[in-house]
Design an enzyme around this catalytic site. Structure first.
Site, PDB file in Angstrom:
ATOM      1  N   HIS A  39       0.861  -1.186   0.000  1.00  0.00           N
ATOM      2  CA  HIS A  39       0.000   0.000   0.000  1.00  0.00           C
ATOM      3  C   HIS A  39       0.891   1.226   0.000  1.00  0.00           C
ATOM      4  O   HIS A  39       2.090   1.150   0.303  1.00  0.00           O
ATOM      5  CB  HIS A  39      -0.888   0.004   1.240  1.00  0.00           C
ATOM      6  CG  HIS A  39      -0.087  -0.030   2.512  1.00  0.00           C
ATOM      7  ND1 HIS A  39       0.313  -1.207   3.105  1.00  0.00           N
ATOM      8  CD2 HIS A  39       0.436   0.960   3.283  1.00  0.00           C
ATOM      9  CE1 HIS A  39       1.038  -0.939   4.169  1.00  0.00           C
ATOM     10  NE2 HIS A  39       1.130   0.372   4.309  1.00  0.00           N
TER      11      HIS A  39
ATOM     12  N   HIS B 146       5.911   6.157  -1.289  1.00  0.00           N
ATOM     13  CA  HIS B 146       6.658   4.989  -1.743  1.00  0.00           C
ATOM     14  C   HIS B 146       5.933   3.717  -1.328  1.00  0.00           C
ATOM     15  O   HIS B 146       5.048   3.733  -0.459  1.00  0.00           O
ATOM     16  CB  HIS B 146       8.064   4.988  -1.137  1.00  0.00           C
ATOM     17  CG  HIS B 146       8.069   4.807   0.356  1.00  0.00           C
ATOM     18  ND1 HIS B 146       7.848   5.858   1.225  1.00  0.00           N
ATOM     19  CD2 HIS B 146       8.248   3.704   1.129  1.00  0.00           C
ATOM     20  CE1 HIS B 146       7.886   5.408   2.466  1.00  0.00           C
ATOM     21  NE2 HIS B 146       8.118   4.100   2.438  1.00  0.00           N
TER      22      HIS B 146
END
Length: 200
Positions: free
Chosen positions: A47, A134
């Site tokens: 995620h 990220h």
């Protein structure tokens, strides 16, 4: 003695389509093939963390859900492209291996900012650190020189993992599970803003 209030480890984040999960899994296979000792999150658990809330009183959940709805209401749907491999810590001794978003679009940055302000307005403290979107692909254990891993990381510098069409954002709970964490969606908010010409 009064029972301490119930708390959850929470964050606000974006979930990923199967196409990006599969691309991430292929990268993880290449990293694992180096023989380096790595902790690899399950691709289906990957995620993008938009905002980490940490330990949060369970009683705050209804207010957080409303705050997330409000924060996302003015943000239009947008696209993200994940590419390249980076590290936290030097490439020879990385603490975290990740893929990022070379050019974060304005709606993503606005969604982060609006979510942050909405949570702060509820009186919940947040870490004061720059937003660096990220996906964590691996964590070496322990960080140490591993030449094959360093070489593989260098070969993946421009690796393209794919794109995501973002239409909603999630309030998620993180719970320890064996050697990793599992995530449960507690609330989903839709992006309802109107796209502006030339946004990006």
């Amino acid at each position: 003695m009064p029972k301490p209030p119930e708390t959850h480890r929470l964050f606000i984040g974006l979930l990923l389509p199967a196409s990006v999960q599969k691309a991430a899994a292929r990268i993880q296979e290449r990293l694992a093939a180096t023989g380096a000792p790595l902790r690899l999150p399950c691709p289906s658990d990957l995620h993008l963390t938009l905002l980490f809330l940490g330990s949060t009183p369970a009683s705050l959940l209804p207010d957080l859900a409303r705050a997330l709805d409000q924060a996302s209401s003015a943000i239009p749907p947008f696209s993200l492209t994940f590419s390249g491999i980076g590290t936290f810590g030097p490439p020879r001794r990385p603490r975290v291996i990740w893929t990022g978003i070379p050019h974060p679009p304005r709606p993503l940055l606005d969604l982060h900012d609006r979510s942050r302000q909405a949570v702060l307005a509820l009186g919940h403290p947040l870490e004061d650190r720059p937003f660096q979107p990220h996906l964590t692909l691996a964590r070496p254990r322990p960080p140490q020189p591993w030449p094959a891993l360093t070489t593989t990381l260098a070969s993946l510098t421009n690796q393209l993992l794919g794109s995501v069409e973002v239409r909603e954002v999630h309030l998620l709970r993180s719970q320890p599970h064996l050697t990793t964490h599992r995530y449960t969606t507690l609330h989903t908010a839709s992006l309802k803003g109107t796209p502006h010409h030339g946004q990006g």
